[in-house]
Design a protein around this motif. Structure first.
Motif, PDB file in Angstrom:
ATOM      1  N   LYS A  66     134.207  22.040 -12.065  1.00 36.25           N
ATOM      2  CA  LYS A  66     135.473  22.009 -11.331  1.00 36.25           C
ATOM      3  C   LYS A  66     136.409  23.107 -11.822  1.00 36.25           C
ATOM      4  N   GLY A  67     136.493  23.250 -13.136  1.00 33.55           N
ATOM      5  CA  GLY A  67     137.355  24.280 -13.701  1.00 33.55           C
ATOM      6  C   GLY A  67     136.925  25.677 -13.296  1.00 33.55           C
ATOM      7  N   LYS A  68     135.625  25.912 -13.299  1.00 32.62           N
ATOM      8  CA  LYS A  68     135.113  27.221 -12.879  1.00 32.62           C
ATOM      9  C   LYS A  68     135.433  27.491 -11.414  1.00 32.62           C
ATOM     10  N   PHE A 110     134.236  21.571 -30.903  1.00 29.51           N
ATOM     11  CA  PHE A 110     133.619  20.548 -30.058  1.00 29.51           C
ATOM     12  C   PHE A 110     134.077  20.632 -28.604  1.00 29.51           C
ATOM     13  N   ASP A 111     135.034  21.500 -28.288  1.00 31.93           N
ATOM     14  CA  ASP A 111     135.529  21.547 -26.911  1.00 31.93           C
ATOM     15  C   ASP A 111     136.378  22.789 -26.721  1.00 31.93           C
ATOM     16  N   GLY A 112     136.811  22.983 -25.470  1.00 29.89           N
ATOM     17  CA  GLY A 112     137.856  23.936 -25.151  1.00 29.89           C
ATOM     18  C   GLY A 112     138.921  23.187 -24.380  1.00 29.89           C
ATOM     19  N   ASN A 113     140.120  23.756 -24.263  1.00 25.57           N
ATOM     20  CA  ASN A 113     141.134  23.086 -23.445  1.00 25.57           C
ATOM     21  C   ASN A 113     140.873  23.353 -21.963  1.00 25.57           C
ATOM     22  N   ILE A 114     141.643  22.697 -21.096  1.00 24.77           N
ATOM     23  CA  ILE A 114     141.380  22.785 -19.658  1.00 24.77           C
ATOM     24  C   ILE A 114     141.494  24.220 -19.145  1.00 24.77           C
ATOM     25  N   GLN A 115     142.389  25.003 -19.765  1.00 29.27           N
ATOM     26  CA  GLN A 115     142.560  26.391 -19.336  1.00 29.27           C
ATOM     27  C   GLN A 115     141.338  27.242 -19.651  1.00 29.27           C
ATOM     28  N   SER A 116     140.580  26.837 -20.643  1.00 25.72           N
ATOM     29  CA  SER A 116     139.420  27.633 -21.057  1.00 25.72           C
ATOM     30  C   SER A 116     138.263  27.540 -20.078  1.00 25.72           C
ATOM     31  N   LEU A 117     138.304  26.563 -19.155  1.00 26.10           N
ATOM     32  CA  LEU A 117     137.185  26.400 -18.219  1.00 26.10           C
ATOM     33  C   LEU A 117     137.020  27.610 -17.308  1.00 26.10           C
TER      34      LEU A 117
END
Length: 694
Positions: free
Chosen positions: A314-316, A635-642
Motif C-alpha cells: 500500500k505504501g509503495k 526491525f521496521d521502518g516508519n510509514i514514510q519509509s514505505l
C-alpha cells in the motif's frame, strides 16, 4: 504520508545526497561519511563489519554477536523456525523459548545463515561474453557464463554458495562467495506479544515499544558451535540522539533505477494486482484461523506475512500514484535522455534503450496472466516440492551451463537443503492454500483457457486440492530423498498424485517461462545495462545500485522528525511500554513483563529511529556505532519509509530499531537469560534463576 522531496534517488543516477544510499562494500563512500560525521571507515573496518554480518534465511538479515556462533536477528524473521519447532502442547510463538544449556538448543528444520566472505567484480568477463548479442542468444550466453563463474567459485564445496549479483540493472556484475551455516539452532525467543506489541496497527509506525529479537546459534560440521572470530561486540552505552549509526544488512529490492515505463506498469498493474490478491488471501487465512485453536497456531506466521505485505505494498502504491512524485520521476528520466541524445555517439549507443524496455513492458502486459498463473505455482508447499523434484530430475541431465537458473551445480546445495527440510507440513492448511490458488488461476485465466481445462479437468479447485494433498506422500522426507536420488526415472515412474500434477503442468510452465526470459527479461536486462552505462558516463561512478537482497551498508544518525506538524522524538523508553498495555490484543503485554514491571527501570531506552536508508529485507540488521559495536537491532521502518522503494527523503524516512539497552535489560530482568547475557557482555553476573516461563 509526507511525499518525497526531489532527491538524487529520483534521478537514479546522480550521486546520493544526505544519508541516502544502500552501498555495496566494495564501493562505500567512506570519505563522504568523514565529511559529514568526522569518521572515515577504513578498509579493515569495512572487512570486519562485512564478516560479522550475515544473511538470515531467504529474506532477512542478522549478525554474529559472539565468537561462538551466536546470531542475533528479529523474532519476525525467525518466526518460521519458531513455529516449526512448536506443537499444540509447546507453543513457542505464544510462550517464548530459552535454552538454559547448549544441549537444549534446538535445530531449526529449514534455516540457513550465510556469511559473505569474498566479492569479485566480474563485469568485464560477462560483458565480453555477451557483447553484440540480443534476445535468446544474450539470455542463453549470460545464463551460461553466470553458471560457469558460480561453479568455479563453489568448487564442489557443500558449505559454500556463490552467486553472480546483477548491480545497476546490469551496469555491473559482482561474484559473491558465501560461507553457509546449515545447522542453526534456536537459543532464545521472547513471546509474540512483546515481539510484535501493537500488532498490525503499530506496524510501520513510530513511537514503538517492541522487543523484536531472537537469538540462534550457527553450528559447524562437527556438531559444535561455529567459531566466528569476526563478530560485533556490545556497546556499553547504546545509542543516543545525534550518534552516528551504521546498518549492515540485506535490503530486498528497490526500484529507484527503473525506467518510467517499468514504474507505470507497477503503478497501474503490478502493485494493484498484488494488493487485490493479498487482501483476498488475508480473508482466506482469517477464515482458516476461525476453525480452531490449532488452525490458528499453524497459520499465524502466514497471516503475519500477508498483513505485513499488504501494508508495505500500500505504501509503495501510494507513492507511485502521487502525481507530483511521479512527475519528478518523468522529469529525471527526460533529463538523462536529453543528455544522451545531445551526444551523437551516446545517442547511437544508448538512445533506444528506454523505448526497448517500454516495448518489453507492453509484451509482458500481454502475457502477464499466463506467466503469473502458470509459472507462478499453486499455493501448496507440497506442490512446490513436487515441482522442484520434477524440474531437478530434468535439469540435472543437462550440461551445467544449459540448466534453468537455480538448478545449476552451484545452486544445488541450497536447493537440496530446502527440499530436504524437516519442517512440518499441515495438510488442512495446504488444502486451504491450494484451493485458494487454484480458484484464482481459474478466475484469472477463465474456465475455457486450455491450461485451466488441463489443470482441473472435471474437478473443482477444492476437490483437486483435497485429492492430491491427501494422496501425496511427499511430506515424508524419505520419499523425497528417494525421488531426488532416483532422478528422472524415479520421478517419471512415481504414482504420487502431486508429482503427477507437477509433471502435467510443467511443459506449459516451462514454455511461458521461456517466452518471458527471451522476449522480456533478456530485453530489459540488455537495455537496462545500456542505461546504467549511460548513467556512469553522464554522472560518474559515485552512485549506489538498487537493492538486490545482498549485503549493503548504510550510514545515518539517531534523529527525530516532524509528522503532521508535531516533533517525533527519536527514542522511546521502557516505562511507556506499560502505558500502552490494555490487556487486549494486540496491546496485551505477556505475563512475564507484567510480573517484572516494578524491577524494570522506566527510563531505559526501548526503541529508536535513525536516518539510515533501509528497505524490506533489512529486518534483523545490526545497528552499530563507529567502533563497530551493537547499539540496536533494526526491525521496521516508519510509514514514510514505505515509499523508499522509489526514493529517499532524509527529513522523514526513518529506520526503527530495538535499543541495545532494552535488549540487555529484558534478558537480565524479565527472562533471566544469563547464558545469553554472558555471551553478549562477558562478566555479566545474573542475580536470579532463569524464568520458569520460558
Amino acid at each position: 504520508m509526507k511525499r518525497l522531496l526531489i532527491v538524487a534517488s529520483l534521478i537514479g543516477a546522480a550521486p546520493a545526497l544526505a544519508d541516502e544510499g544502500m552501498w555495496t562494500y566494495n564501493n562505500f563512500p567512506a570519505a563522504k561519511v568523514k565529511e559529514k560525521y568526522g569518521f572515515e571507515p577504513s578498509q579493515e573496518w569495512l572487512n570486519n563489519v562485512r564478516l560479522a554480518s550475515a544473511k538470515f534465511g531467504g529474506g532477512c538479515s542478522s549478525s554474529f554477536v559472539s565468537p561462538d556462533g551466536l546470531v542475533m536477528t528479529n523474532h519476525h524473521c525467525a518466526r518460521g523456525c519458531i513455529q516449526q519447532l512448536s506443537t499444540a502442547k509447546k507453543d513457542f510463538i505464544a510462550n517464548g523459548f530459552y535454552a538454559r544449556t547448549q544441549a537444549e538448543e534446538i535445530q531449526c528444520p529449514a534455516l540457513e545463515v550465510s556469511q559473505l566472505v569474498e566479492i569479485t567484480d566480474v563485469t568485464d568477463k560477462l560483458n565480453a561474453a555477451t557483447q553484440g548479442l540480443t534476445g535468446k542468444a544474450y539470455a542463453d550466453t549470460l545464463k551460461a557464463e553466470m553458471s560457469k563463474l558460480e561453479k568455479a567459485c563453489t568448487d564442489g564445496a557443500a558449505d559454500v554458495r556463490c552467486d553472480v549479483v546483477t548491480l545497476y540493472q546490469g551496469g555491473k556484475y559482482n561474484l559473491y562467495r558465501y560461507q553457509r551455516f546449515q545447522d542453526v539452532r534456536l537459543v532464545f525467543a521472547p513471546e509474540h506479544a512483546i515481539a510484535f506489541f501493537g500488532g498490525d496497527p503499530d506496524n510501520f509506525e513510530f513511537p514503538r515499544y517492541d522487543l523484536d529479537v531472537t537469538f540462534v546459534r550457527a553450528y559447524a560440521k562437527d556438531g559444535k558451535p561455529a567459531k566466528t572470530p569476526k563478530y560485533f561486540k556490545w556497546s556499553d552505552k547504546g545509542a543516543k540522539e545525534g550518534d552516528l549509526t551504521f546498518v549492515s544488512g540485506h535490503p530486498g529490492r528497490t526500484s529507484r533505477g527503473l525506467t518510467v515505463a517499468q514504474l507505470e506498469y507497477l503503478r497501474d498493474t503490478g502493485l494493484p494486482k498484488q494488493l487485490f490478491k493479498l487482501s483476498e488471501m488475508r480473508g482466506m487465512v482469517t477464515e482458516f484461523q476461525n476453525r480452531g485453536v490449532e488452525q490458528k497456531r499453524v497459520s499465524s506466521n502466514m497471516l503475519f506475512g500477508v498483513e505485513n505485505a499488504i501494508k508495505s505494498i500500500k505504501g509503495k502504491h501510494e507513492q507511485l500514484v502521487d502525481r507530483a512524485f511521479f512527475a519528478q520521476k518523468v522529469a529525471a528520466e527526460q533529463e538523462l535522455r536529453a543528455k544522451v541524445n545531445a551526444d551523437p555517439k551516446m545517442k547511437a549507443k544508448y538512445g533506444a534503450a528506454w523505448d526497448e524496455i517500454a516495448r518489453a513492458q507492453d509484451t509482458y502486459r500481454n502475457i502477464r496472466k499466463d506467466y503469473e498463473n502458470i509459472e507462478g505455482g499453486l499455493g501448496s508447499h507440497l506442490f512446490g516440492m513436487a515441482r522442484t523434484l520434477v524440474r531437478a530430475a530434468e535439469e540435472r541431465t543437462k550440461p551445467d551451463t544449459e540448466r534453468m537458473r537455480g538448478f545449476n551445480e552451484a545452486g544445488l546445495r541450497t536447493l537440496e537443503t530446502q527440499l530436504m527440510s524437516k519442517a512440518p507440513i499441515y495438510p488442512e492448511l495446504e488444502i486451504a492454500q491450494m484451493t485458494f490458488a487454484l480458484t484464482k488461476v481459474r478466475e484469472e485465466l477463465g474456465a475455457d483457457h486450455p491450461f485451466v481445462k488441463k489443470l482441473l479437468g472435471k474437478e473443482s479447485p477444492a476437490s483437486l486440492a483435497t485429492r492430491v494433498i491427501k494422496g501425496s506422500k511427499l511430506a515424508d522426507l524419505k520419499v523425497r530423498e528417494q525421488l531426488y536420488k532416483g532422478g528422472k526415472q524415479a520421478v517419471e515412474a512415481s504414482k504420487d498424485p502431486m508429482i503427477q500434477l507437477a509433471t502435467l503442468v510443467d511443459p506449459d510452465a516451462r514454455a511461458i517461462r521461456k517466452t518471458h526470459e527471451e522476449q522480456i527479461d533478456a530485453v530489459i536486462r540488455k537495455n537496462s545495462e545500456l542505461i546504467a552505462q549511460a548513467k556512469f558516463e553522464v554522472y560518474g561512478t559515485g552512485i549506489y545500485p538498487d537493492a538486490t537482497g545482498t549485503l549493503r551498508l548504510s550510514f545515518g544518525s539517531v534523529k527525530g522528525y516532524t509528522e503532521d506538524g508535531k516533533q517525533v522524538n527519536p527514542i522511546t523508553v521502557m516505562g511507556n511500554t506499560f502505558d500502552r498495555h490494555t490487556g487486549e490484543e494486540p496491546f496485551a503485554l505477556p505475563k512475564s513483563w507484567l510480573a517484572a514491571q516494578k524491577q524494570l527501570p522506566n527510563a531505559t531506552p526501548m526503541n529508536f529511529v535513525t536516518t539510515n536508508d533501509i528497505i524490506g529485507g533489512n529486518s534483523g540488521s545490526p545497528v552499530i556505532n563507529k567502533d563497530a559495536e551493537i547499539i540496536g537491532l533494526v526491525f521496521d521502518g516508519n510509514i514514510q519509509s514505505l515509499g523508499g522503494d522509489y526514493g529517499f527523503d532524509e527529513s522523514v524516512n526513518r529506520t526503527v530499531a530495538v535499543h541495545s539497552e532494552a535488549l540487555i535489560e529484558a534478558l537480565k530482568t524479565v527472562y533471566k537469560a544469563d547464558r545469553v547475557l554472558e555471551e553478549l557482555r562477558p562478566g555479566t553476573t545474573p542475580t536470579v534463576k532463569a524464568s520458569p516461563g520460558l
